[in-house]
Design a protein around this motif. Structure first.
Motif, PDB file in Angstrom:
ATOM      1  N   GLY A  56      59.528  -2.572  36.657  1.00 11.91           N
ATOM      2  CA  GLY A  56      58.960  -1.456  37.399  1.00 11.91           C
ATOM      3  C   GLY A  56      58.627  -0.336  36.433  1.00 11.91           C
ATOM      4  O   GLY A  56      59.282  -0.176  35.398  1.00 11.91           O
ATOM      5  N   TYR A  57      57.596   0.429  36.778  1.00  6.03           N
ATOM      6  CA  TYR A  57      57.188   1.538  35.929  1.00  6.03           C
ATOM      7  C   TYR A  57      56.583   2.611  36.812  1.00  6.03           C
ATOM      8  O   TYR A  57      55.739   2.325  37.665  1.00  6.03           O
ATOM      9  N   ASN A  58      57.032   3.849  36.637  1.00  7.11           N
ATOM     10  CA  ASN A  58      56.486   4.976  37.375  1.00  7.11           C
ATOM     11  C   ASN A  58      56.073   6.029  36.361  1.00  7.11           C
ATOM     12  O   ASN A  58      56.921   6.696  35.762  1.00  7.11           O
ATOM     13  N   GLU A  59      54.768   6.156  36.150  1.00  9.15           N
ATOM     14  CA  GLU A  59      54.260   7.072  35.129  1.00  9.15           C
ATOM     15  C   GLU A  59      54.567   8.527  35.469  1.00  9.15           C
ATOM     16  O   GLU A  59      54.904   9.314  34.589  1.00  9.15           O
ATOM     17  N   LEU A  60      54.494   8.895  36.755  1.00  7.42           N
ATOM     18  CA  LEU A  60      54.766  10.279  37.149  1.00  7.42           C
ATOM     19  C   LEU A  60      56.222  10.675  36.887  1.00  7.42           C
ATOM     20  O   LEU A  60      56.511  11.794  36.460  1.00  7.42           O
ATOM     21  N   LYS A  61      57.144   9.756  37.149  1.00  8.37           N
ATOM     22  CA  LYS A  61      58.575  10.027  36.908  1.00  8.37           C
ATOM     23  C   LYS A  61      58.974   9.709  35.466  1.00  8.37           C
ATOM     24  O   LYS A  61      60.110   9.963  35.075  1.00  8.37           O
ATOM     25  N   ARG A  62      58.060   9.087  34.699  1.00 13.60           N
ATOM     26  CA  ARG A  62      58.348   8.645  33.336  1.00 13.60           C
ATOM     27  C   ARG A  62      59.568   7.712  33.338  1.00 13.60           C
ATOM     28  O   ARG A  62      60.495   7.856  32.567  1.00 13.60           O
ATOM     29  N   PHE A  64      61.178   3.690  33.594  1.00 14.12           N
ATOM     30  CA  PHE A  64      61.014   2.268  33.325  1.00 14.12           C
ATOM     31  C   PHE A  64      62.199   1.532  33.940  1.00 14.12           C
ATOM     32  O   PHE A  64      63.347   1.952  33.765  1.00 14.12           O
ATOM     33  N   ARG A  65      61.928   0.415  34.648  1.00 12.81           N
ATOM     34  CA  ARG A  65      62.996  -0.353  35.270  1.00 12.81           C
ATOM     35  C   ARG A  65      62.815  -1.835  34.970  1.00 12.81           C
ATOM     36  O   ARG A  65      61.691  -2.332  34.906  1.00 12.81           O
ATOM     37  N   ALA A  66      63.938  -2.503  34.822  1.00 12.06           N
ATOM     38  CA  ALA A  66      63.943  -3.961  34.682  1.00 12.06           C
ATOM     39  C   ALA A  66      65.185  -4.473  35.396  1.00 12.06           C
ATOM     40  O   ALA A  66      66.261  -3.885  35.277  1.00 12.06           O
ATOM     41  N   CYS A  67      65.031  -5.542  36.175  1.00 11.58           N
ATOM     42  CA  CYS A  67      66.193  -6.094  36.886  1.00 11.58           C
ATOM     43  C   CYS A  67      65.973  -7.570  37.169  1.00 11.58           C
ATOM     44  O   CYS A  67      64.845  -8.056  37.174  1.00 11.58           O
ATOM     45  N   GLY A 117      50.642  -2.389  22.023  1.00  9.27           N
ATOM     46  CA  GLY A 117      50.047  -2.599  23.341  1.00  9.27           C
ATOM     47  C   GLY A 117      50.787  -1.776  24.378  1.00  9.27           C
ATOM     48  O   GLY A 117      50.932  -0.568  24.237  1.00  9.27           O
ATOM     49  N   ASP A 118      51.296  -2.449  25.412  1.00 12.22           N
ATOM     50  CA  ASP A 118      52.037  -1.758  26.462  1.00 12.22           C
ATOM     51  C   ASP A 118      53.555  -1.782  26.253  1.00 12.22           C
ATOM     52  O   ASP A 118      54.310  -1.334  27.109  1.00 12.22           O
ATOM     53  N   LEU A 119      54.004  -2.292  25.108  1.00  8.63           N
ATOM     54  CA  LEU A 119      55.443  -2.334  24.789  1.00  8.63           C
ATOM     55  C   LEU A 119      55.836  -1.159  23.900  1.00  8.63           C
ATOM     56  O   LEU A 119      55.102  -0.796  22.972  1.00  8.63           O
ATOM     57  N   ILE A 120      57.011  -0.599  24.179  1.00 13.66           N
ATOM     58  CA  ILE A 120      57.526   0.540  23.411  1.00 13.66           C
ATOM     59  C   ILE A 120      58.986   0.260  23.080  1.00 13.66           C
ATOM     60  O   ILE A 120      59.785  -0.031  23.975  1.00 13.66           O
ATOM     61  N   TRP A 121      59.348   0.348  21.799  1.00 14.25           N
ATOM     62  CA  TRP A 121      60.718   0.151  21.342  1.00 14.25           C
ATOM     63  C   TRP A 121      61.320   1.517  21.009  1.00 14.25           C
ATOM     64  O   TRP A 121      60.759   2.270  20.213  1.00 14.25           O
ATOM     65  N   LEU A 122      62.480   1.811  21.620  1.00 10.58           N
ATOM     66  CA  LEU A 122      63.150   3.096  21.425  1.00 10.58           C
ATOM     67  C   LEU A 122      64.549   2.869  20.852  1.00 10.58           C
ATOM     68  O   LEU A 122      65.178   1.838  21.108  1.00 10.58           O
ATOM     69  N   TRP A 123      65.053   3.871  20.116  1.00  8.59           N
ATOM     70  CA  TRP A 123      66.329   3.713  19.418  1.00  8.59           C
ATOM     71  C   TRP A 123      67.125   5.016  19.436  1.00  8.59           C
ATOM     72  O   TRP A 123      66.587   6.088  19.163  1.00  8.59           O
ATOM     73  N   ASN A 124      68.402   4.914  19.778  1.00  8.68           N
ATOM     74  CA  ASN A 124      69.340   6.021  19.648  1.00  8.68           C
ATOM     75  C   ASN A 124      70.383   5.579  18.632  1.00  8.68           C
ATOM     76  O   ASN A 124      71.175   4.672  18.898  1.00  8.68           O
ATOM     77  N   ILE A 131      66.176  -0.022  23.162  1.00  7.25           N
ATOM     78  CA  ILE A 131      65.553  -0.310  24.436  1.00  7.25           C
ATOM     79  C   ILE A 131      64.095  -0.666  24.179  1.00  7.25           C
ATOM     80  O   ILE A 131      63.401   0.027  23.441  1.00  7.25           O
ATOM     81  N   CYS A 132      63.651  -1.724  24.809  1.00  2.00           N
ATOM     82  CA  CYS A 132      62.224  -2.070  24.789  1.00  2.00           C
ATOM     83  C   CYS A 132      61.731  -1.998  26.227  1.00  2.00           C
ATOM     84  O   CYS A 132      62.321  -2.629  27.122  1.00  2.00           O
ATOM     85  N   VAL A 133      60.708  -1.178  26.449  1.00  2.79           N
ATOM     86  CA  VAL A 133      60.160  -0.993  27.795  1.00  2.79           C
ATOM     87  C   VAL A 133      58.676  -1.330  27.793  1.00  2.79           C
ATOM     88  O   VAL A 133      58.045  -1.403  26.737  1.00  2.79           O
ATOM     89  N   ARG A 134      58.139  -1.502  28.990  1.00  3.35           N
ATOM     90  CA  ARG A 134      56.718  -1.849  29.130  1.00  3.35           C
ATOM     91  C   ARG A 134      56.074  -0.907  30.143  1.00  3.35           C
ATOM     92  O   ARG A 134      56.610  -0.678  31.208  1.00  3.35           O
ATOM     93  N   THR A 135      54.929  -0.357  29.753  1.00  2.00           N
ATOM     94  CA  THR A 135      54.152   0.424  30.696  1.00  2.00           C
ATOM     95  C   THR A 135      53.282  -0.547  31.486  1.00  2.00           C
ATOM     96  O   THR A 135      52.631  -1.413  30.903  1.00  2.00           O
ATOM     97  N   LEU A 136      53.319  -0.427  32.787  1.00  2.45           N
ATOM     98  CA  LEU A 136      52.539  -1.309  33.658  1.00  2.45           C
ATOM     99  C   LEU A 136      51.400  -0.492  34.238  1.00  2.45           C
ATOM    100  O   LEU A 136      51.621   0.393  35.053  1.00  2.45           O
ATOM    101  N   ARG A 137      50.203  -0.769  33.812  1.00  3.80           N
ATOM    102  CA  ARG A 137      49.047  -0.012  34.305  1.00  3.80           C
ATOM    103  C   ARG A 137      47.999  -0.942  34.830  1.00  3.80           C
ATOM    104  O   ARG A 137      47.818  -2.026  34.455  1.00  3.80           O
TER     105      ARG A 137
END
Length: 137
Positions: A56-62, A64-67, A117-124, A131-137
């Protein structure tokens, strides 16, 4: 005295220099993977499987969900701004399943390590959360 003091100080300097606290780097294997997922301290807690999972992806709320299809394994990442380019830093809140419970992390400082592409890798690095997330557009 000076002949003795300088070598001793040099050795002490080298010894303390070797014990500097270098921040850990994101796992290179995680960066090579193209699966949406969550990894904490090297342990994979979620890895997206197209057959059994949903995104799931909600651009307005920024957000990202995966389940998985049953909802028993998931993660949700909400960011203060959309991560869009390598080197960018965003703050995020993360909720995820771990074992039989739910974990939460607030005010995570996440660095964008890679965008493809639509994949984003984030690191803390503090908590070693990848975390790797995907923007769904």
């Amino acid at each position: 005295m000076r002949r003795i003091l300088i070598p001793i100080l040099s050795v002490l300097f080298l010894l303390t220099g070797c014990s500097c606290n270098k921040e850990p780097d994101i796992d290179s294997k995680f960066l090579e993977s193209t699966a949406v997922g969550l990894q904490i301290k090297g342990t994979t807690l979620f890895s997206y499987d197209i057959v059994n999972d949903q995104l799931g992806y909600n651009e307005l709320k920024r957000q990202f969900r995966a389940c998985n299809d049953t909802g028993t394994e998931y993660f949700t990442l909400t960011c203060d701004k959309l991560p869009t380019e390598k080197g960018q830093t965003v703050k995020g809140s993360l909720t995820y399943t771990r074992g039989n419970g739910v974990g939460q992390e607030s005010n995570l400082k996440l660095k964008v390590e890679k965008v493809q592409g639509d994949l984003i890798w984030l690191w803390n690095s503090d908590k070693q959360i990848a975390i790797c997330v995907r923007t769904l557009r």
